[in-house]
Design a protein around this motif. Structure first.
Motif, short mmCIF file in Angstrom:
data_model
loop_
_atom_site.label_atom_id
_atom_site.label_comp_id
_atom_site.label_asym_id
_atom_site.label_seq_id
_atom_site.Cartn_x
_atom_site.Cartn_y
_atom_site.Cartn_z
N ASP A 19 0.78 -1.32 0.21
CA ASP A 19 0.69 -0.14 -0.01
C ASP A 19 0.69 1.33 0.02
OD1 ASP A 19 -2.45 -1.23 -0.09
OD2 ASP A 19 -2.43 -0.95 2.10
N ILE A 20 1.62 1.31 1.27
CA ILE A 20 2.59 2.16 0.73
C ILE A 20 3.66 2.88 -0.39
CG2 ILE A 20 5.04 3.75 1.89
CD1 ILE A 20 4.45 1.79 4.18
N ALA A 21 3.90 1.54 -1.27
CA ALA A 21 4.26 1.52 -2.45
C ALA A 21 3.45 1.90 -3.38
CB ALA A 21 5.27 0.06 -2.70
N GLU A 22 1.75 1.83 -3.10
CA GLU A 22 1.17 2.34 -3.99
C GLU A 22 1.41 3.76 -4.16
OE1 GLU A 22 -1.77 -0.76 -5.12
OE2 GLU A 22 -3.59 0.52 -4.64
N ASP A 23 1.08 4.52 -2.78
CA ASP A 23 1.15 5.51 -2.76
C ASP A 23 2.16 6.44 -3.69
OD1 ASP A 23 -1.08 5.68 -1.64
OD2 ASP A 23 -0.73 6.23 0.59
N ILE A 24 3.32 5.78 -3.04
CA ILE A 24 4.43 6.41 -3.85
C ILE A 24 4.25 5.90 -5.18
CG2 ILE A 24 7.17 6.05 -4.27
CD1 ILE A 24 7.01 4.62 -1.06
N ALA A 25 4.35 5.54 -6.14
CA ALA A 25 3.97 5.12 -7.03
C ALA A 25 2.39 6.36 -7.04
CB ALA A 25 3.43 3.69 -8.03
N ALA A 26 2.09 6.93 -7.18
CA ALA A 26 0.89 7.60 -7.46
C ALA A 26 1.20 8.76 -7.16
CB ALA A 26 -0.56 7.29 -6.92
N LYS A 28 1.48 10.55 -4.64
CA LYS A 28 1.00 10.70 -3.23
C LYS A 28 2.57 10.79 -2.18
CE LYS A 28 -3.41 8.71 -2.83
NZ LYS A 28 -4.11 7.08 -2.98
N SER A 29 2.07 11.83 -1.14
CA SER A 29 3.28 12.20 0.24
C SER A 29 2.49 10.94 0.84
CB SER A 29 3.09 13.20 1.11
OG SER A 29 1.92 14.06 1.59
N VAL A 30 4.28 10.48 1.29
CA VAL A 30 3.58 9.59 2.15
C VAL A 30 4.88 9.27 3.18
CG1 VAL A 30 3.27 7.25 0.66
CG2 VAL A 30 5.58 7.26 1.19
N ALA A 31 4.31 9.13 4.84
CA ALA A 31 5.70 8.81 5.93
C ALA A 31 7.29 8.92 4.93
CB ALA A 31 5.34 8.35 6.69
N SER A 32 7.91 10.01 5.64
CA SER A 32 9.25 9.00 5.06
C SER A 32 10.28 8.12 5.89
CB SER A 32 10.11 10.72 4.28
OG SER A 32 11.02 9.88 3.75
N VAL A 33 12.11 8.52 5.18
CA VAL A 33 12.23 7.86 6.49
C VAL A 33 13.09 9.43 7.35
CG1 VAL A 33 13.16 5.95 5.44
CG2 VAL A 33 14.55 7.60 4.74
#
Ligand code: NVA
Length: 299
Positions: A19-26, A28-33
Motif C-alpha cells: 500500500d505504501i508503494a502504491e501511494d509512492i507510485a501514485a 502521493k505524499s507518504v511518511a518518509s524515513v
C-alpha cells in the motif's frame, strides 16, 4: 525489526508495504524515513538492480546510501560479520546486505542496532518478492484468486521468497522443474499453511491456468561450478513461446533479471507482449522505498 526472510512479514505487513508503494507510485505524499538517514549497502556478491534501486530509493526519500563491497572492506582481511554489524550500525540507519550464505545476514541482524534488510542470500530474496507482488497486484488486482507458476530451478532464493510471499497473499503456487531439484521443504510446508502448492515435472500440468509465469536463471550465484550440468537438466524447462501457450492467454511473464537469453527464457518471450519484466525491475525502486519507510516505522 529486520527483513531477513519473508517470514519476518505477516500478510498484513506485506499488504502495508504494498500500500505504501502504491501511494509512492501514485505520487502521493507518504511518511518518509528520518531526515538525513543513511543506508549502508554491504555486498559480497554482484548486483545491478538491487544496488541501484536501493541507492535511488534512499535518495528519493531524502537520505543517502553508502556502498561497501566486502572485497575492499576489512571483512576481506578477516574482520567478523558481528564486528562489522556493530560498526556499520553506529553510522547507518539501515543496512542492506547481499551475502553468499544466509547465516551471514542473520548474524548481521543479531549484532546490528538498526534494521537489516536481506538484499539476497542463497536462501531468500525477500525484497525482490515484494516488488514482484507489487507488480502482480497492479496487473491482477487480487493475488487471492490467481495461480503463479515458477519454472526452472525451483530450489533457490527467488523461488523460496516468491512462493511464501504469494502464498501469504493467497495465490496458488506451482513449482515446475526437473527431477533432482526439489523445492525447499521448509518453504513448501510454510506456504501450504496458506495456500495450495504443487511441485511437478510436467510443464503442461504446472502451467495450466497459470496467471503468472515466472522464471529465473538456471545458475544462481554460488552455483557456477554446476553450470554445465544445470544447463542440460533445465533445458526442457525453458520459458519459450510453446511453454507459454499452456498458461492462461493473459498470463504475465516475470523474471528477476539478469536474464540469460536463450537459456531460461527466449527473446520473443522476454520482449513479448506478456512480459512485465522491465516494469517489475523498475518497481524495485518504488517498493524499496516502501520497505525503508515501513521498517523505520516499525523498528
Ligand atoms: N537466483 C538468482 C537471483 C538473481 C537476482 C541468483 O541468486 O543469482
Amino acid at each position: 525489526m529486520h527483513l531477513i526472510g519473508t517470514d519476518d512479514l505477516s500478510k498484513d505487513a506485506i499488504n502495508r508495504i504494498l500500500d505504501i508503494a502504491e501511494d509512492i507510485a501514485a505520487g502521493k505524499s507518504v511518511a518518509s524515513v528520518k531526515e538525513h538517514s543513511t543506508l549502508g549497502l554491504l555486498f559480497e556478491l554482484p548486483s545491478t538492480r538491487t544496488h541501484v534501486s536501493f541507492d535511488v530509493a534512499m535518495a528519493r526519500l531524502g537520505g543517502h546510501s553508502v556502498y561497501l563491497d566486502t572485497n575492499v572492506s576489512q571483512m576481506s582481511r578477516g574482520e567478523s560479520i558481528a564486528d562489522t554489524a556493530r560498526v556499520l550500525s553506529g553510522y547507518c540507519d539501515f543496512i542492506a546486505a547481499r551475502v553468499k550464505k544466509h547465516q551471514s545476514v542473520v548474524e548481521l541482524a543479531e549484532n546490528s542496532r538498526v534494521p537489516v534488510i536481506n538484499a539476497l542470500s542463497d536462501l531468500e530474496h525477500p525484497t525482490q518478492a515484494l516488488a514482484d507482488a507489487f507488480t502482480i497486484r497492479s496487473h491482477k488486482v487480487n493475488l487471492g484468486n490467481i495461480k503463479i507458476a515458477f519454472m526452472g530451478d525451483v530450489a533457490q532464493n527467488t523461488a523460496n521468497s516468491i512462493m511464501l510471499t504469494a502464498a501469504k497473499l493467497g495465490a496458488d503456487v506451482a513449482l515446475i522443474g526437473p527431477k533432482g531439484f526439489y523445492p525447499n521443504s521448509v518453504y513448501v510446508n510454510r506456504a501450504m499453511e496458506y495456500t495450495k502448492v504443487v511441485h511437478t515435472t510436467s510443464l503442461e500440468d504446472g502451467l495450466e491456468d497459470a496467471d503468472v509465469v515466472y522464471t529465473d536463471t538456471y545458475v544462481s550465484m554460488g552455483k557456477e561450478s554446476e553450470a554445465e550440468k544445470r544447463r542440460k537438466l533445465f533445458a526442457p524447462y525453458q520459458l519459450n513461446s510453446s511453454a507459454l501457450k499452456y498458461a492462461n492467454k493473459d498470463a504475465i511473464v516475470m523474471h528477476p533479471l539478469p536474464a540469460h537469453r536463450g537459456e531460461e527464457i527466449t527473446d520473443d518471450v522476454i520482449d513479448g507482449k506478456q512480459s512485465v519484466v522491465w516494469e517489475q525491475s523498475r518497481n524495485k525502486m518504488i517498493v524499496n522505498q516502501a520497505i525503508l519507510v515501513y521498517l523505520s516505522q516499525n523498528h
